[in-house]
Design a protein around this motif. Structure first.
Motif, PDB file in Angstrom:
ATOM      1  N   SER A 143       0.833  -1.207   0.000  1.00  0.00           N
ATOM      2  CA  SER A 143       0.000   0.000   0.000  1.00  0.00           C
ATOM      3  C   SER A 143       0.866   1.256   0.000  1.00  0.00           C
ATOM      4  O   SER A 143       0.484   2.284  -0.559  1.00  0.00           O
ATOM      5  N   ARG A 144       2.068   1.185   0.601  1.00  0.00           N
ATOM      6  CA  ARG A 144       2.973   2.338   0.615  1.00  0.00           C
ATOM      7  C   ARG A 144       3.523   2.644  -0.774  1.00  0.00           C
ATOM      8  O   ARG A 144       3.658   3.789  -1.163  1.00  0.00           O
ATOM      9  N   THR A 145       3.849   1.574  -1.542  1.00  0.00           N
ATOM     10  CA  THR A 145       4.481   1.793  -2.843  1.00  0.00           C
ATOM     11  C   THR A 145       3.468   1.867  -3.990  1.00  0.00           C
ATOM     12  O   THR A 145       3.841   2.059  -5.128  1.00  0.00           O
ATOM     13  N   GLY A 147       0.850   4.094  -4.546  1.00  0.00           N
ATOM     14  CA  GLY A 147       0.525   5.413  -5.086  1.00  0.00           C
ATOM     15  C   GLY A 147      -0.966   5.672  -4.969  1.00  0.00           C
ATOM     16  O   GLY A 147      -1.767   4.734  -4.940  1.00  0.00           O
ATOM     17  N   ALA A 148      -1.334   6.938  -4.911  1.00  0.00           N
ATOM     18  CA  ALA A 148      -2.719   7.332  -4.627  1.00  0.00           C
ATOM     19  C   ALA A 148      -3.720   6.800  -5.649  1.00  0.00           C
ATOM     20  O   ALA A 148      -4.761   6.245  -5.279  1.00  0.00           O
ATOM     21  N   LYS A 149      -3.407   6.958  -6.923  1.00  0.00           N
ATOM     22  CA  LYS A 149      -4.351   6.559  -7.979  1.00  0.00           C
ATOM     23  C   LYS A 149      -4.606   5.052  -7.959  1.00  0.00           C
ATOM     24  O   LYS A 149      -5.756   4.602  -7.998  1.00  0.00           O
ATOM     25  N   ALA A 150      -3.521   4.280  -7.872  1.00  0.00           N
ATOM     26  CA  ALA A 150      -3.650   2.821  -7.854  1.00  0.00           C
ATOM     27  C   ALA A 150      -4.361   2.347  -6.596  1.00  0.00           C
ATOM     28  O   ALA A 150      -5.124   1.383  -6.626  1.00  0.00           O
ATOM     29  N   ARG A 151      -4.110   3.063  -5.477  1.00  0.00           N
ATOM     30  CA  ARG A 151      -4.762   2.689  -4.216  1.00  0.00           C
ATOM     31  C   ARG A 151      -6.262   2.907  -4.326  1.00  0.00           C
ATOM     32  O   ARG A 151      -7.061   2.093  -3.879  1.00  0.00           O
ATOM     33  N   SER A 152      -6.643   4.018  -4.944  1.00  0.00           N
ATOM     34  CA  SER A 152      -8.058   4.342  -5.135  1.00  0.00           C
ATOM     35  C   SER A 152      -8.734   3.277  -6.008  1.00  0.00           C
ATOM     36  O   SER A 152      -9.825   2.798  -5.685  1.00  0.00           O
ATOM     37  N   THR A 153      -8.065   2.889  -7.091  1.00  0.00           N
ATOM     38  CA  THR A 153      -8.598   1.860  -7.997  1.00  0.00           C
ATOM     39  C   THR A 153      -8.780   0.538  -7.254  1.00  0.00           C
ATOM     40  O   THR A 153      -9.801  -0.133  -7.394  1.00  0.00           O
ATOM     41  N   ALA A 154      -7.769   0.174  -6.446  1.00  0.00           N
ATOM     42  CA  ALA A 154      -7.821  -1.081  -5.682  1.00  0.00           C
ATOM     43  C   ALA A 154      -8.969  -1.061  -4.676  1.00  0.00           C
ATOM     44  O   ALA A 154      -9.672  -2.069  -4.493  1.00  0.00           O
ATOM     45  N   ALA A 155      -9.180   0.088  -4.044  1.00  0.00           N
ATOM     46  CA  ALA A 155     -10.257   0.213  -3.055  1.00  0.00           C
ATOM     47  C   ALA A 155     -11.622   0.052  -3.721  1.00  0.00           C
ATOM     48  O   ALA A 155     -12.516  -0.620  -3.190  1.00  0.00           O
TER      49      ALA A 155
END
Length: 167
Positions: A143-145, A147-155
């Motif tokens: 989750s640290r590596t 990035g914001a956009k990818a984290r949002s997509t994953a969520a």
């Protein structure tokens, strides 16, 4: 020989600060794609993953060979050689006859080892051998590596799958 596109993606992962295993994942994914397209097969999902890891080591991904006692001595030696080739400490001996024989053997192996269910089974088996703390630490680092956009997509994806499971 891995495609240049795969090597480029692995280098991109390295620049993004991702782990060596994530970089190697690009090569494993490429192997899975080759099997799915029917270029060759594999005896097991583990073998398909091993081929990808070997390619990653030879391409210079900093993925050291497994520790003693984890795998067979021959496997460890093979991984060590591949690692040394990738790090420039050894030059790979070209063996066309062996290469052809391996290719010929892999062509006869089943393609079902790269199916969704086979990969899922393998992933679950591998995860079950790790401790909860180890899995959790890996997830935190991911989750640290990410990035914001990818984290949002994953969520968003996680929310969708949760909603699907409830119904």
């Amino acid at each position: 020989m891995p495609r240049q596109e795969v090597i480029r993606k692995a280098r991109q992962d390295k620049r993004a600060g991702k782990s060596a295993s994530t970089q190697a994942g690009e090569f494993v994914k490429d192997q899975i794609d080759k099997i799915r397209k029917g270029k060759h097969g594999a005896r097991s999902t583990k073998q398909a993953i091993a081929i990808g890891l070997s390619e990653a080591r030879r391409a210079g991904v900093d993925l050291p060979p497994p520790r003693k006692g984890r795998v067979k001595k021959a496997t460890r030696r093979s991984a060590k050689y591949a690692y040394e080739v990738g790090q420039g400490k050894r030059t790979a001996k070209r063996r066309p006859r062996v290469s052809r024989a391996v290719e010929k053997g892999l062509k006869k192996e089943p393609r079902s080892t790269a199916s969704r269910s086979a990969l899922s089974k393998q992933g679950k088996r591998a995860a079950s051998q790790r401790s909860a703390a180890s899995r959790s630490a890996t997830a935190r680092k991911a989750s640290r590596t990410k990035g914001a956009k990818a984290r949002s997509t994953a969520a968003k994806k996680a929310a969708r799958t949760r909603a699907r499971r409830r119904s």
